[in-house]
Structure formats: C-alpha cells, structure tokens
Design an enzyme around this catalytic site. Sequence first.
Site, short mmCIF file in Angstrom:
data_model
loop_
_atom_site.label_atom_id
_atom_site.label_comp_id
_atom_site.label_asym_id
_atom_site.label_seq_id
_atom_site.Cartn_x
_atom_site.Cartn_y
_atom_site.Cartn_z
N PHE A 180 -14.01 -1.17 16.62
CA PHE A 180 -14.42 -0.81 17.99
C PHE A 180 -15.94 -0.57 18.07
CE2 PHE A 180 -10.09 1.04 19.68
CZ PHE A 180 -9.50 -0.20 19.50
N SER A 198 -14.22 1.10 12.78
CA SER A 198 -15.29 0.14 12.48
C SER A 198 -15.24 -1.05 13.45
CB SER A 198 -15.25 -0.33 11.03
OG SER A 198 -14.06 -0.01 10.40
N TYR A 244 0.84 -1.21 0.00
CA TYR A 244 0.00 0.00 0.00
C TYR A 244 0.87 1.25 0.00
CZ TYR A 244 -3.73 3.19 1.62
OH TYR A 244 -4.63 4.22 1.75
P1 NAD Z 1 -12.81 1.92 0.29
O1 NAD Z 1 -12.15 0.59 0.33
O2 NAD Z 1 -14.15 2.07 0.89
O3 NAD Z 1 -12.88 2.47 -1.19
C1 NAD Z 1 -12.00 2.07 -2.22
C2 NAD Z 1 -12.83 1.71 -3.44
O4 NAD Z 1 -11.97 1.37 -4.53
C3 NAD Z 1 -13.74 0.51 -3.21
O5 NAD Z 1 -15.04 0.79 -3.66
C4 NAD Z 1 -13.09 -0.60 -4.04
O6 NAD Z 1 -14.01 -1.56 -4.48
C5 NAD Z 1 -12.47 0.20 -5.16
N1 NAD Z 1 -11.34 -0.46 -5.83
C6 NAD Z 1 -10.28 -1.09 -5.25
N2 NAD Z 1 -9.44 -1.54 -6.21
C7 NAD Z 1 -9.98 -1.21 -7.41
C8 NAD Z 1 -9.60 -1.40 -8.75
N3 NAD Z 1 -8.48 -2.06 -9.06
N4 NAD Z 1 -10.41 -0.94 -9.74
C9 NAD Z 1 -11.57 -0.29 -9.45
N5 NAD Z 1 -11.98 -0.08 -8.18
C10 NAD Z 1 -11.20 -0.52 -7.17
O7 NAD Z 1 -11.77 2.95 0.99
P2 NAD Z 1 -11.88 4.51 1.29
O8 NAD Z 1 -11.60 4.69 2.72
O9 NAD Z 1 -13.11 5.07 0.70
O10 NAD Z 1 -10.61 5.06 0.49
C11 NAD Z 1 -10.74 5.73 -0.74
C12 NAD Z 1 -9.35 6.23 -1.18
O11 NAD Z 1 -8.82 7.12 -0.19
C13 NAD Z 1 -8.32 5.10 -1.34
O12 NAD Z 1 -7.52 5.39 -2.47
C14 NAD Z 1 -7.50 5.19 -0.07
O13 NAD Z 1 -6.18 4.74 -0.27
C15 NAD Z 1 -7.54 6.69 0.22
N6 NAD Z 1 -7.36 6.93 1.67
C16 NAD Z 1 -8.36 6.69 2.55
C17 NAD Z 1 -8.12 6.88 3.91
C18 NAD Z 1 -9.20 6.66 4.95
O14 NAD Z 1 -8.90 6.77 6.15
N7 NAD Z 1 -10.43 6.38 4.61
C19 NAD Z 1 -6.87 7.32 4.36
C20 NAD Z 1 -5.88 7.52 3.42
C21 NAD Z 1 -6.12 7.35 2.06
N1 UDP Z 2 -6.16 -1.21 15.89
C1 UDP Z 2 -6.51 -1.74 17.11
N2 UDP Z 2 -7.55 -2.62 17.16
C2 UDP Z 2 -8.26 -2.98 16.06
C3 UDP Z 2 -7.91 -2.43 14.80
C4 UDP Z 2 -6.83 -1.55 14.75
O1 UDP Z 2 -5.91 -1.42 18.14
O2 UDP Z 2 -9.20 -3.79 16.20
C5 UDP Z 2 -5.04 -0.23 15.84
C6 UDP Z 2 -3.98 -0.52 14.79
O3 UDP Z 2 -3.00 -1.40 15.29
C7 UDP Z 2 -3.45 0.87 14.51
C8 UDP Z 2 -4.65 1.77 14.73
O4 UDP Z 2 -5.59 1.01 15.47
O5 UDP Z 2 -2.45 1.20 15.44
C9 UDP Z 2 -5.30 2.24 13.44
O6 UDP Z 2 -5.55 1.10 12.65
P1 UDP Z 2 -6.35 1.18 11.27
O7 UDP Z 2 -6.27 -0.17 10.64
O8 UDP Z 2 -7.68 1.77 11.48
O9 UDP Z 2 -5.55 2.26 10.40
P2 UDP Z 2 -4.00 2.50 10.06
O10 UDP Z 2 -3.12 1.64 10.90
O11 UDP Z 2 -3.90 2.19 8.61
O12 UDP Z 2 -3.82 3.93 10.39
#
Ligand code: NAD
Ligand code: UDP
Length: 324
Positions: free
Chosen positions: A193, A191, A147
């Site tokens: 928690f 999600s 990622y």
């Molecule tokens: P999500 O998993 O809900 O959404 C991602 C979407 O992309 C899904 O609908 C999935 O089916 C689609 N997808 C995955 N691979 C694909 C492919 N090869 N072709 C077409 N569709 C594809 O996640 P999200 O939280 O909505 O994240 C959206 C974007 O924001 C992502 O690029 C993610 O990396 C970025 N982002 C999100 C967060 C966050 O905290 N939510 C943080 C940092 C970056």
């Molecule tokens: N985490 C946790 N319990 C869970 C899921 C995640 O303690 O059931 C912790 C995880 O180890 C991380 C933080 O929560 O330190 C955020 O995790 P998440 O997967 O939401 O996002 P990211 O690590 O990508 O920021």
Amino acid sequence: MSTLKRILVTGGAGFLGSHLCERLVDDGHDVICLDNFFTSQKSNVTHLLDRPNFELIRHDITLPIFLEVDELYNLACPAAPGHYQYNPIKTLKTSVVGSINMLGMAKRCGAKILQASTSEIYGDPEVHPQPESYRGAVNTIGPRACYDEGKRAAETLYMDYHRSNGVDVRIVRIFNTYGPRMHPFDGRVISNFIRQAISGEDITIFGEGRQTRSFCYRDDMIEGIIRMMNGPDEFIGPVNLGNPGEFSMLELAELILKLTGSKSKIVHRPLPADDPAKRQPDITLAQEKLGWQPSVGLEDGLVKTIAWFKSISMGHYRPPTPNY
Ligand code: NAD
Ligand code: UDP
C-alpha cells in the site's frame, strides 16, 4: 560473570533481524548475524560491519554450522506470503531442519534459544482475539501450510528439546509487524500500500477488504522479543507479541492514502486462498509476565515507515517475488 554475551541472530539481515542485531550491538554484546540473504540484502547491516562486536556470516540454517554462543535468536525464515510460497519446500525445511540445527547448537553450547514463531499458527481463527491457549485452525494442505505448519512443527521441536534435553527455550508468536527496512517488494500489505500510494499506482485490496489485521511497529516488537529472551526463567512461552489495535484492509488503505496525500485509486483483486478473515492478539500474558505492551499507534508508525519508503531507492532492491 560479565552480562555481555555471544549472541547469534539467524535471519539477522532481515527486516526484524537487522534491527535486533543493531540493538544487541548497541547493548555491547558480541553479535553474530547469520543470513543466506534469500529475502534480504547486505545493505540492511552494512552500517554495523565496522563495529568490533559485530560479525556477518553468509549461511543457510538448513545446513549444519558449529559456532560457540551463549544465546540464539532464530529468526531465519521467509515471512511474507509471496516469499514463503516462492519455494514452499525450502520454507518447510528452514523451519524444521533449520530449527533442528539451531536447537542442536543450543544443546551443545548450553545456550538459550528463542524461536520467532507466528500468529499464523492460529490459521484462520474461530476464536477472537487469539489467546496462546487457542490451538488454531490451519489448512494442512493449503498454500500457506508450508509456513504455518513449519512454524507449528518448530514449536513442537522447541518444546521437545526442552522436555527431553533440558534446552533453555523461549517461543514468541509474532503478529503482523511493520516499519522501516521492510522489503519494498515483499508483497505484504503495508509495503504494497505504501509503495503503491507514493508511486501513484492503484492500491490493491484483496477481496472486499473487510479482513482484519493488527499491526505492531518494529521498535515495540524488538523490545518484546528482547524482554522475552531475558524474562523470568520459568516463563518459556509461547507468548503472543503484537499490537491489539485491529484494522480492516479498507481502513488501512484509507489511512495510508490520507498520510501520503496520494491520489491512488483503490482497486480490488481476488482474495488469496486461506487468507485469515481476522486477527488480533490477546496480549494479557505478555503484559503480566514481561510487563510489555506496544506504545506506538498505527498512524505514528505509518508516518515513520512512509518517510523511510520515500527515502530509499527502489531500484536497489531485487525484483518482486510473485505474491499470488
Ligand atoms: P525477513 O524476510 O525480512 O527476514 C527473514 C530473514 O531470514 C531474511 O534475511 C532471509 O534472508 C533469512 N532467511 C530465510 N531463510 C533462511 C535460511 N534458510 N537460512 C538463513 N537465513 C534465511 O522477515 P521478517 O519480517 O524480518 O521476519 C523475521 C522472523 O519473524 C521470521 O522468522 C518470521 O517468520 C517471523 N515473523 C515475522 C512477522 C512480521 O510481521 N514481520 C510476523 C510473524 C513472524
Ligand atoms: N492484502 C491486500 N492487498 C495487498 C497485500 C495484502 O489486501 O496488496 C491483504 C491480504 O489479503 C491479507 C492482509 O492484507 O488479508 C495482510 O496480508 P499480508 O501479506 O501483509 O500478511 P498476512 O496475510 O500474512 O497476515
């Protein structure tokens, strides 16, 4: 010239993508939502299907596609650790090959394109809070690298298409964002928690729970993403978008227990490899250039998110993806 545009949102059926589509459809734009439904389901956008300015395409961005658009928001990529580690090679392909396909489309159409990058490009940061100038500390061979390195390579591609081909790009680095329509089994901490608290299951804290994250409510994030797409021409980013409020996972668990009134017990599980110890955005640049800053505090955002989790039927969602 009309200000209404033809806009492609990849990953448009996902958590953030579906809210972005909703906002753009409401603003009157002609919106194409493209998704392969790897981590989402059609139900996130079925309410938009009867809107005349909304169209849904099932497609995978690692494969070429030819559309005519004015703007692209590239959100397609699994975002939760359990989802992106499920098929790590596919995750890398989505960020790299998918970005090449979408940048090629932007180049052919003369369209503006925004990349959803991530705070994960900072890895396990030695600089705190993280400004955009910090270059990060990512383990290139660890389980999160598919990622993190994919998103880093994507940023490189965006800048090279900009410098070499004049493509009009924007890069946002999104920090942890939450809210209604998160996948209830995505394994992300909020999600997990909330689901655990409302169903009376143990709350699983990974490690001691002293690691920190900064959580942004989805409405603030969508506003920031749209402001960046429509911001000053010379400001292409990368720009951090996130809420600087920083919480440990123990604090988060206690807050969710309080807000749900749950009697769930807190239990500890092993800390996953390369889990960042702390994370907090420096949003000075977004404040200066976009006049953007989040307005929803964690407690208010959690109240809305908990209400949504209580309203859904978990059985409607596909089974959990392994998240360890
Ligand atoms: P999500 O998993 O809900 O959404 C991602 C979407 O992309 C899904 O609908 C999935 O089916 C689609 N997808 C995955 N691979 C694909 C492919 N090869 N072709 C077409 N569709 C594809 O996640 P999200 O939280 O909505 O994240 C959206 C974007 O924001 C992502 O690029 C993610 O990396 C970025 N982002 C999100 C967060 C966050 O905290 N939510 C943080 C940092 C970056
Ligand atoms: N985490 C946790 N319990 C869970 C899921 C995640 O303690 O059931 C912790 C995880 O180890 C991380 C933080 O929560 O330190 C955020 O995790 P998440 O997967 O939401 O996002 P990211 O690590 O990508 O920021």
